[in-house]
Design a protein around this motif. Structure first.
Motif, mmCIF file in Angstrom:
data_model
loop_
_atom_site.group_PDB
_atom_site.id
_atom_site.type_symbol
_atom_site.label_atom_id
_atom_site.label_comp_id
_atom_site.label_asym_id
_atom_site.label_seq_id
_atom_site.Cartn_x
_atom_site.Cartn_y
_atom_site.Cartn_z
ATOM 1 N N LEU A 268 0.831 -1.204 0.000
ATOM 2 C CA LEU A 268 0.000 0.000 0.000
ATOM 3 C C LEU A 268 0.866 1.255 0.000
ATOM 4 O O LEU A 268 0.618 2.193 -0.765
ATOM 5 N N HIS A 269 1.898 1.258 0.856
ATOM 6 C CA HIS A 269 2.754 2.439 0.936
ATOM 7 C C HIS A 269 3.501 2.665 -0.371
ATOM 8 O O HIS A 269 3.496 3.781 -0.920
ATOM 9 N N THR B 57 2.671 14.177 -9.074
ATOM 10 C CA THR B 57 3.326 15.437 -8.710
ATOM 11 C C THR B 57 4.414 15.781 -9.725
ATOM 12 O O THR B 57 4.563 16.956 -10.119
ATOM 13 N N VAL B 58 5.153 14.787 -10.165
ATOM 14 C CA VAL B 58 6.212 15.027 -11.153
ATOM 15 C C VAL B 58 5.621 15.598 -12.439
ATOM 16 O O VAL B 58 6.128 16.577 -12.995
ATOM 17 N N GLU C 194 -4.218 1.247 -12.633
ATOM 18 C CA GLU C 194 -4.425 2.473 -11.859
ATOM 19 C C GLU C 194 -3.200 3.380 -11.830
ATOM 20 O O GLU C 194 -3.310 4.546 -11.456
ATOM 21 N N ILE C 195 -2.043 2.837 -12.207
ATOM 22 C CA ILE C 195 -0.836 3.671 -12.258
ATOM 23 C C ILE C 195 -0.435 3.925 -13.710
ATOM 24 O O ILE C 195 -0.439 5.062 -14.176
ATOM 25 N N ALA D 284 2.851 5.750 -2.910
ATOM 26 C CA ALA D 284 3.953 6.699 -3.102
ATOM 27 C C ALA D 284 4.283 6.830 -4.584
ATOM 28 O O ALA D 284 4.462 7.943 -5.096
ATOM 29 N N MET D 285 4.348 5.705 -5.290
ATOM 30 C CA MET D 285 4.677 5.737 -6.715
ATOM 31 C C MET D 285 3.631 6.531 -7.496
ATOM 32 O O MET D 285 3.967 7.407 -8.296
ATOM 33 N N LYS D 286 2.374 6.225 -7.252
ATOM 34 C CA LYS D 286 1.301 6.890 -8.000
ATOM 35 C C LYS D 286 1.248 8.384 -7.682
ATOM 36 O O LYS D 286 1.267 9.228 -8.597
#
Length: 645
Positions: free
Chosen positions: A208-209, A220-221, A278-279, A213-215
Motif C-alpha cells: 500500500l505504501h 506530482t512530477v 491504476e498507475i 507513493a509511486m502513483k
C-alpha cells in the motif's frame, strides 16, 4: 550720512558670511533675493537632482565594473539564487582558465571549484526534495533546474570545442542529478514502521505504501516538476524508471518468501491489476509512462507461479466455505423450525450463501485479470458439482430419517427451491468446454428435485391409490362420486405445493397429472368387465370421456402443461365405443403413434371390454401395433409403467 537706500544697499549683494554659508542671521544659505534670485532658487533643486542622479549612475557603473567575488557567489548560493550564482561562476571559471599561464591563479581556481562544490551540493539538495517542495515553492525548483541545465549545456559546449576543453569539464551534473533522483525515490519508497493499526498485514502495508507513493509522486512530477525542465532531461521518464525499479525490486524480494493466501492475492493484484491499470493507465500518467516503456513488476515466470498458488488457495478457501454453508443448513433442518417465506415460497439461505461464495471466487480472480477469471471458472464449477453431490447425500439422509419431524414438508420444499438458483447460476456461468460438468450438475439437481417430489407426493399417491381401487365392475358406470373424491384428495395437497417456485410447481403438478391418468388407465386394464352390447360400451366410453375432462381441467387449472396426456383417455374411450373393426384399427393406429410404449397386452386389456369382438377381429386390431408408425415420443413413458397381472 547714509540714506535709506544706502542702508538697504548691502542687501543687494551677498555678505561674506552669507556666501560662505556662515553667520548667525540673515537669509537661508543658497537662497537669493530679488527676481533673479528667486529664479535661480527655483531652478537650483532640478540642477542638484540631476547632479545627484549622475553621481549615482557613476557609482553604480563603478560597482558594476568591479568583478564579483567568490564570497559574493557563496552569498547568492546561501540565498538560493543558484542560477545567478552558476552564471557568475561560469564567467569566473572561463576568465580564470583563460589566464592559466599567469602566476597566482591556482588559488583562485581552487576557490572556484570549492564554490562549484557548494553550488552543486545545494542544487542536489533541492532536487532531492523536489517532490515535496515543488507544489509549494516552484520558483526555487525552477531556479535550481536552470542552474543544472546551464552546467549540462556547458558540458556539451566544452565537448564540441575539443581544442579548448577545460580540464574540469565535463562536470557530469546530469549524472549526479539522476543519482540524486534515485536516492530521493529510494527514501520516499522506504516503508515506515508497521504498527498494525490499519488492520493489514505487514506485507499488505508495504504494498500500500509503495504503490501509493509511486502513483502520487509521479502525478506530482507530471503536474509540478516537469514544467520546469527542458525536454531533453526526460524528467518524467527518469522518475518513472526510478520508482519502477525500486517497486519492482522490493516486490521481487517479497515474492521469494512463502506468502499467506491473502498476501499472495494482494501481491498478484498489485502486479497484474493496480499497477497496470491504476498507475500506468492513470489519466495524468498514461502518456508519460508510455514514453518510459516500463515493464511488468515481476518476471512472467514468477507471475505464473503466483497465479498457480492463488488458484489453489482460492479453491481451498471455497471448499471450506461451502462445507460450512452445508453444515449450517443441515443444522437448520434439525431445529424443527419452519423455513422462512420469500414472495410466498419457502426459502433457504443455502443457495444464496453457496452461490455468493462461488461468485466471489470468480469475481476476485476476474478483478485481478480477465485471464485469471477464465482460468478459475472451470475449477469453480467442479467445486460446485462436488458440493452439490455432498448436498444431495445430506438431503437424502434427512428425507429418509425425518419424515415425522415438524415442518418436514416445508423444509423439503425450501430445498427443492434451492435447485432453481443453482441451475440458473450454472447456466449463466458455464464457459465453452464445460458442458460435461454442466450436465453432471444438471443431473444432480434433477435428482435432488425428484427426491423431494417423491417425498411430497408419497402420501398423496397412497391416498389416490386407495380411491382408484373403488373403480370396480359394479362402479364403472356410476363412478362420478369416486372421481369427486379423487379430485378433492388431490386438491387438498395443492395448497402446500403452491409454496414451490416455478417451474417446480408446474413440474410436480404434471407428475400428479401423469399419475392420475396412469392410475385411471391401470384400473381400465384390469380386465374385470366384458361388455357385449354397443350401448354398454357407449356408456362406459362416456364415463371415461367425462373423467378425462374432469382430470384435465383440474390439472391445467393448477398449472399443468402436460397437454400430451390429454388425448389418451378420450382415444381409449373411442376404441371402446366404436363398433366397426376398421374404425377401431384407425383409432388404435392414432393411439400408437402418440404413445408408442403401448403394448399388445395393454391394448388387449382395453379390447376385453368389447365382448362382441371375435377372436380374429381382436387379432387384426392388435396387429396394428406391428406396423412401425412414425411417432413423436412423449416426454416420459406412460403405458410401460402400467403393470399387468
Amino acid at each position: 550720512m547714509r540714506t535709506h537706500n544706502q542702508r538697504d544697499a548691502p542687501g543687494l549683494r551677498d555678505s561674506p558670511s552669507e556666501v560662505n554659508g556662515k553667520g548667525t542671521s540673515g537669509p537661508e544659505p543658497n537662497k537669493r533675493r530679488g527676481i533673479r534670485g528667486k529664479i535661480i532658487n527655483a531652478l537650483s533643486p532640478i540642477s542638484v537632482g540631476k547632479a545627484k542622479i549622475k553621481h549615482k549612475k557613476k557609482n553604480e557603473e563603478r560597482e558594476e565594473s568591479k568583478p564579483i567575488t567568490v564570497d559574493q557567489i557563496r552569498e547568492l548560493i546561501h540565498e538560493k539564487k543558484l542560477f545567478e550564482a552558476g552564471q557568475h561562476l561560469l564567467m569566473m571559471e572561463k576568465a580564470s582558465y583563460a589566464e592559466q599561464s599567469k602566476e597566482g591563479k591556482g588559488a583562485a581556481r581552487s576557490e572556484i571549484e570549492a564554490a562549484y562544490g557548494l553550488l552543486k551540493q545545494e542544487a542536489l539538495r533541492v532536487i532531492k526534495t523536489s517532490v515535496r517542495m515543488a507544489p509549494v515553492n516552484p520558483e526555487l525548483l525552477q531556479n535550481t533546474v536552470r542552474a543544472i541545465a546551464e552546467q549540462v549545456k556547458e558540458d556539451k559546449t566544452a565537448a564540441l570545442e575539443k581544442a579548448n576543453v577545460l580540464s574540469v569539464r565535463p562536470r557530469l551534473w546530469k549524472e549526479a542529478w539522476k543519482e540524486m533522483i534515485q536516492e530521493s525515490v529510494t527514501e520516499r519508497m522506504q516503508v515506515p514502521p508497521f504498527d498494525g493499526v490499519e488492520g493489514l498485514s505487514a506485507t499488505a502495508h508495504s504494498f500500500l505504501h509503495m504503490g501509493k507513493a509511486m502513483k502520487d509522486d509521479l502525478i506530482t512530477v507530471v503536474q509540478h516538476i516537469k514544467p520546469h525542465y527542458p525536454n531533453d532531461f526526460r524528467v518524467c521518464c527518469v522518475y518513472a524508471e526510478c520508482y519502477y525499479q525500486c517497486f519492482s525490486s522490493q516486490l521481487e524480494g517479497i515474492a521469494q518468501f512463502e506468502l499467506g493466501s491473502g498476501d499472495n492475492a494482494l501481491l498478484l493484484t498489485w502486479v497484474q491489476n493496480i499497477y497496470p491499470n491504476e498507475i500506468k493507465k492513470h489519466r495524468v500518467l498514461e502518456k508519460e509512462l508510455e514514453e518510459a516503456n516500463l515493464g511488468t513488476l515481476l518476471p512472467l515466470k514468477q507471475i505464473k507461479h503466483l497465479e498457480e498458488t492463488y488458484l489453489i488457495n482460492e479453491l481451498e478457501s471455497l471448499k471450506r466455505c461451502l462445507a460450512r454453508c452445508l453444515q449450517m443448513e443441515v443444522t437448520r433442518w434439525t431445529q424443527g423450525r419452519e423455513p422462512e417465506k420469500l414472495d410466498g415460497h419457502f426459502h433457504s439461505e443455502l443457495s444464496i450463501d453457496a452461490i455468493q461464495a462461488v461468485y466471489g471466487g470468480q469475481k476476485r480472480a476476474k478483478d485481478i485479470t480477465p485471464d485469471l477469471g477464465k482460468q478459475i471458472a472451470p475449477l469453480l464449477l467442479v467445486e460446485l458439482l462436488t458440493f452439490l453431490q455432498s448436498y444431495k447425500k445430506e438431503l437424502e439422509r434427512f428425507l429418509k430419517d425425518n419424515k415425522q419431524r415438524q415442518h418436514f414438508e416445508a423444509t423439503v420444499i425450501a430445498n427443492i427451491n434451492n435447485c432453481l438458483s443453482f441451475r440458473t447460476h450454472t447456466e449463466e456461468n458455464t464457459m465453452p468446454g464445460q458442458n460435461a460438468v454442466k450436465h453432471q450438475i444438471s443431473v444432480v439437481l434433477h435428482e435432488i428435485q425428484n427426491a423431494g417430489f417423491e417425498v411430497l407426493l408419497q402420501g398423496l399417491f397412497q391416498e389416490l391409490q386407495a380411491l382408484f381401487k373403488k373403480f370396480t365392475q359394479k362402479t364403472w358406470l356410476s363412478c362420478s362420486s369416486i372421481m369427486n373424491e379423487i379430485i378433492g384428495c388431490a386438491s387438498n395437497h395443492m395448497a402446500t405445493l403452491r409454496t414451490l417456485k416455478e417451474p417446480f410447481r408446474q413440474a410436480i403438478v404434471e407428475k400428479i397429472h401423469l399419475h392420475l391418468v396412469r392410475e385411471h388407465i391401470a384400473r381400465l386394464v384390469k380386465k374385470k368387465v366384458s361388455l357385449r352390447s354397443a350401448e354398454q360400451q357407449g356408456q362406459l366410453s362416456q364415463v371415461i370421456q367425462t373423467n378425462a375432462a374432469t382430470l384435465h381441467a383440474f390439472c391445467t387449472e393448477n398449472g399443468s402443461n402436460a397437454r400430451w396426456l390429454e388425448p389418451v383417455l378420450p382415444r381409449l374411450a373411442e376404441i371402446i365405443r366404436l363398433q366397426h373393426t376398421d374404425a377401431i384399427m384407425v383409432e388404435v393406429g392414432g393411439l400408437a403413434s402418440q404413445y408408442p410404449d403401448i403394448s399388445k397386452k395393454h391394448l388387449a386389456a382395453i379390447l376385453y371390454f368389447k365382448g362382441n369382438l371375435s377372436t380374429s377381429e381382436t387379432r387384426g386390431i392388435l396387429s396394428v401395433l406391428d406396423i412401425h408408425l412414425s411417432a413423436t415420443l412423449p416426454p416420459t413413458s406412460l403405458f410401460s409403467d402400467i403393470k399387468l397381472s
